[in-house]
Design an enzyme around this catalytic site. Sequence first.
Site, short mmCIF file in Angstrom:
data_model
loop_
_atom_site.label_atom_id
_atom_site.label_comp_id
_atom_site.label_asym_id
_atom_site.label_seq_id
_atom_site.Cartn_x
_atom_site.Cartn_y
_atom_site.Cartn_z
N HIS A 13 -15.75 -1.01 4.45
CA HIS A 13 -14.67 -1.60 4.79
C HIS A 13 -14.56 -1.91 5.83
CE1 HIS A 13 -10.33 0.55 5.38
NE2 HIS A 13 -10.93 0.50 6.38
N TYR A 44 1.00 -1.70 -0.03
CA TYR A 44 0.04 0.22 0.11
C TYR A 44 0.54 0.99 0.18
CZ TYR A 44 -4.42 -2.67 0.87
OH TYR A 44 -5.18 -3.85 0.72
#
Length: 616
Positions: free
Chosen positions: A415, A233
């Site tokens: 999420h 990420y």
Amino acid sequence: MQDPSHQHRGPGLPSPSVREAASMYGTAVAVFLVILVAALQGSVPPENPFPYRILLDPQGTLELSWNVSYVQQAIHFQLLVRELKAGLLFGMSDRGELENADFIMLWTNGDRAYFADAWSDQKGQIHLDEQQDYQLLQAQDTPDGLSLVFRRPFATCDPKDYFIEDDTVHLVYGILEQPFPSLEAINTSGLQTGLQRVQLLKPEIPVPKVPADTRTMEIRAPDVLIPGQETTYWCYISELPQGFARHHIVMYEPIVTKGNEALVHHMEIFQCAGGFESFPHFSGPCDSRMKPERLNYCRHVLAAWALGARAFYYPEEAGLPFGGTGSSRFLRLEVHYHNPLKIQGRRDSSGIRLYYTATLRRFDAGILELGLVYTPMMAIPPREPAFILTGYCTDKCTELALPPSGIHIFASQLHTHLTGRKVVTVLARDGRELEVVNRDNHYSPHFQEIRMLKKPVTVSRGDVLITSCTYNTEDRKLVTVGGFGILEEMCVNYAHYYPQTQLELCKSTVDAGFLQKYFHLVNRFNSEEVCTCPQASVPQQFAAVPWNSFSRDVLAALYGFAPISVHCNKSSAVRFQGEWDLQPLPEIISTLEEPTPRCPASQAQRPPGPTVVSIA
């Protein structure tokens, strides 16, 4: 063109040998990489019918395109195979496993090639499916490779088939490097295989018009050297120009560096909190120790894209505001690189292109955060296959914070962190669940995108929004608590709606006093291992719990009946005025049923067995 023969094998019969296959299919006419299935010729989609496209493998040798027919309740696929070897498998499974998966198989025994619907058992062994639900429509040699066009209903009511729903689909593939004497001689463990995640069932929504004065802004990674590891990420801080006035974002689309289509998995743009004058510039892994702590305050989602998604449009009557007084100039781009082959030396400048206008639309769009408060009081015991936590946006909050006409949710982003497996938000009114806002029964924390709803969901004053997350901690030895860390957990639905209100967050957590009663109860039935003294933090208390069937079941029961603390917050992070602690759980007297497959009405065109695809 050829009219291929088919073979149907009953259960338990061996696959044909080379000689047997040649005899059974002797009437088939061999062609070089070209087959049109005559019985299904009328089902071949029209010219350029595949609006969605992804690369399945990092090298880009397998390219999948598809379209969705809600009228036929079916998907047409086009699979382009570059550098074809001895065959391939492509299909779907619950979590991307090669075991207990649903496949199409293209394979050769050294003499002939075959196409068939197949499945794998728990050991990865391939078997011919008695019910052939993948229909081959066309196989054709093209300048780019072999193109396979085939059709599959959403639901087949075959227990060996995958039920295609609106949620995330885990696509699996495998490359056959050599001929096999029979289909049953193939085991997935010996193949070069891979996984790709995508939402196959895209909603059919008209594309809104874009204003004539629309301008664009690109937020891109700064020529990043993609790390040679499976998952990265990458975070990058950029900023808007000084004095950037208030605008509306009306659409956005991905920009993916050519050649990196299979490595760039998803991207998001977050706006930083307006309470800070500046944010330090940073470009590096999001989990780096060098990442400034202040970047944790860049969490307001502006845009999100994931593999297979196209451009995202706001409704014509609404736009997402950014810029102007009180709005931070600083943005954080986050790019998820999925590099399973650990390719070295690849550089990337992917990002998202924002389309914005100074002509403000009738409504500001807003983002309402639903689910659980980020707190360690919501925890998941270790070794749990499916532990559920639920957060509530209560009727008391919506009655107080929503306008008389309510709000309209048109998109949603679910999420969790690493242990999340399912997420669902349901709208309830007067104690009855009315409709699902968003559901993903195959949710993956590695595949997150803002998804347009098939139709807007209207939330009225007094409604309840219930968000439940299912977690799997079977690979963890320690308790998982809620929080911001990647090894902690979240349960969130970022609901995109209009008109924007002061309500930015409507979530809950278990009452702190009742949680302490739980720790006292655990101590009564164990050896006083949990410290209930004031200086002990909740994570320390959970870490000391002896996790047995009693402590697990009682914790689940506590979350299912104990009062909650409701966070009914304005954008300033201040709660609306009222009493929000020790609130009773909303009483639900009627719940919605889980979706069930709708079997195809007609199965007349189903082939009885494998299709010969003679390849020279």
